[in-house]
Design an enzyme around this catalytic site. Sequence first.
Site, PDB file in Angstrom:
ATOM      1  CB  SER A 201       5.301  -5.642 -31.831  1.00  0.00           C
ATOM      2  OG  SER A 201       6.120  -4.896 -30.982  1.00  0.00           O
ATOM      3  CG  ASP A 299      -0.628   0.029 -31.429  1.00  0.00           C
ATOM      4  OD1 ASP A 299      -0.008   0.713 -30.581  1.00  0.00           O
ATOM      5  OD2 ASP A 299      -0.082  -0.859 -32.113  1.00  0.00           O
TER       6      ASP A 299
END
Lengths: 355, 579
Positions: A201, A299
């Site tokens: 991330s 995602d």
Amino acid sequence: MAGSNEVNANESKMAVPLNTWVLISNFKLAYNMLRRPDGTFNRHLAEFLDRKVQANATPVNGVLSFDQLIDRSTNLLVRIYRPTPIPDTEDPQTSPSPATSSIFSSLISCPSPDPFPVIIFFHGGSFAHSSANTAIYDSLCRRFVTLCNAVVVSVNYRRSPEYRYPCAYDDGFTALKWACAQPWLHSGKDSKLRVFLSGDSSGGNIAHHVAVQAIESGITISGNILLNPMFGGQARTESEERLDGKYFVTLQDRDWYWKAFLPEGADRDHPASNPFGPNGIDLRGLPYPKSLVVIAGLDLIQDWQLAFVEGLKKADQDVKLVYREQATIGFYLLPNTDHFHEVMEEIKCFVSSNC
Amino acid sequence: MGPYPCGSAAVGWEGVRSEVQCTAAPDIDGLLAGAGYRVRSSDLCQVAQRLERLESAMVYSSGGGHVDYDHLASDAVHYNPSDLASWVDSMLSELTPADPGPVRQAPAPDGWVDQIYPQPQRAVAARMEEEEDSGIRLVHLLMSSAEAIQRGDAALSGSLIDEMRLLLTRVNTGFGIGKVAGYFVDALTRRLYSVSSPAASGSPAEYEILYHHFYEASPYLKFAHFTANQAILEAFDGHDRVHVIDFSLMHGLQWPALIQALALRPGGPPSLRLTGIGPPSPDGRDSLREIGLRLAELARSVRVRFAFRGVAANRLDDVRPWMLQVAPGEAVAVNSVMQLHRLLTDPDSPGPAPIDSVLSWIHGLRPKIVTVVEQEADHNKPGFLDRFTEALFYYSTMFDSLEAGRANGSAAQQQQATAVAEVYLQREIRDIVCCEGPNRAERHELLVRWRARMGQTGFKPVHLGSNAFKQASMLLTLFSGEGYCVEEVDGCLTLGWHSRPLIAASAWRADDLEDNARPVPDNFIFSSISSTSNTNDSNNNNHNNNDIINSNGSMLRRNSNNNSRSSDSSSQQESIHGM
């Protein structure tokens, strides 16, 4: 309808095991409470809720950890994970009894006479959440040690919104320079630091930017490992609209985190968030490290991640994309899916072939 | 700069403990446990459902439009985030008052015996400055010297000490490893060469001065007081008559804040009794009473009905419950800041330790809350080298934090406070290094051990919540030296420096009146006299005890040391009433 606040957990529940769903949903709800609409962040509550673990210099499953303060001016801590040290019987400072061998020389002894990788790890949390001692990241770093026979250095970088761009990048680069200055992290006949930059991330985003800075400073990076790296841009992409709110993440929260991290007044096409966007730099001809980029097919920011991979390719850089179609964010936190195990194998191969 | 290794590393190399990282009970989901959350596998489904409901409730409560959950963050108090089921339930009940009921009926998980995390080890500080080699050498010499002492080789130890003294002349002893090493070399020297028993020196009065400076120079004691007061305040909610028993009154620094908080309580303050335990004053002064008077004055000024009693005792195990005069119907809080460890004995010595009887009678008081704050260190190990190593790293971190405070503090007063605070710590170091057996008082043990002990005695945990955490964090922002950190650990709070916890606070209760309540053991003296539960303020006539406690509001005559109890070296003091 995408973008609505309707709660529809069915899709996400089918995509992940139940305990993973509970874990990530809990994060999601807790994080929702911490972000304030005015851009401030409830740091006290965040620290209270965050589950942390102590470092442990007694080996557990062959891995031990200890914390080190590497920059007093910014209170920059790193947590170092390493395999059990081999007792050094030839060190003159070491008395016969292991009990009195200098603590430091054991902890900071070379793990192996053969070349070994050093993985500098930047935890995720969208630049605002988590720490190096957060339990989920402690587990992940320990796993990397065993997986790659590596020393892992997890950086407790400064977080937004209290510390915006470029603080996290600066801390990352500080950690890299620190690693360069540690003799015990150098290995092989040529006594080199075989360093990999990695993160998930926001940590993946940091790894990229630190790599760029490393080029500028002439430091050689053996490889980058980016897990669901956090990138973004001003435009709304197809994946963002299609997946908004479906798998734990919303566009609204992504926008909040960028706003909290980027300089005031900047938009998401700032090079920090959009390195190959309108304000990006040209990496062609530069010794940017080989990259392993892992993208989860569920995602919502994958279009930006794919654009990043494209950007690297266009700049003639060596990048391997691992696209896990059915994976969600956070799949690498619990070892309970094929995604987890297969990606770990990819990481292992990548590190060993580039060390 | 150097690493923050663990003390246990010194002796850990031979045996690699290959254990699963989380040793959770079989029913707990192991993967979530590794992530810091304790959820029963059988509850997972329900927790998931509740999470969904919570999300709906959060979205709904925001009323559409922009979403704002700030009230959940600011107004709700969060407890023990590791217990996910309870956390979700408590959030749900904040948002949806008409709630069908929690995931599990019992609010608290059973037993503290589930060790979710590995045996807590610490990353500990050892300061390394530019003289890193000298620093390493000093530590190495300290260890070798300690090991020599453990083996009984006084000659080697002595020569190593000489070498260290020499080295200390060449390093900077004003800060860092040089300073800490100096204190430990001093302690080792005393251990080797002192002819008399090197017990902690100085009078109680001197100790109080040191304590006060330590209080000023660092946030540790303030953290202890804040956190304990918050727990006490919450426990006293809804009670009109409350009684705080302080195991070590000192200057009573903890209590003004509580008195003021009680004064501001919605619905009005309760009537507050404070019983302060402390050493007897040698010089005829009655320091306990003086402090009581000051507190009574403060209570009067904020209109809190207040009564004070001093109990003079040299040791906590000289105190008997009857001296505390706990009255029926009052909510009792027992407060112990860094006192319980003095009641411990060597772990391998047979027989009961004073701690057992004391914890037992505390339990017998049926307290609403027992606040326990202790040094987070493993200084009660029987082996000298182990203990020495632990202490070296613990106090290194402590000194490091003090120094950061001093470096940033502007006032000369702050500088002085720091210097004297170091002497306060030096006393502890000397005790740990020099004293053995009954002479050693500083027998610090880790939170996990205290938890086990409290649990075994029958206390139930009371979780310190996000309110206390926030207060503690805000307290820290008042202190320069940004390395302090407060952490929540399964319902308890720790305060540490740079990721090493140094002090731990927990809270307990024993106020449930079950039929199978723990009976009072027969060997307790107080069971042979009229029990405190039969007394109340208006008719307290225990003449057969030689007590002269006639509390009708007036000042009372001091009770002389009565001789009907054999080993009793404490005395009752007068009651002081405010308002």
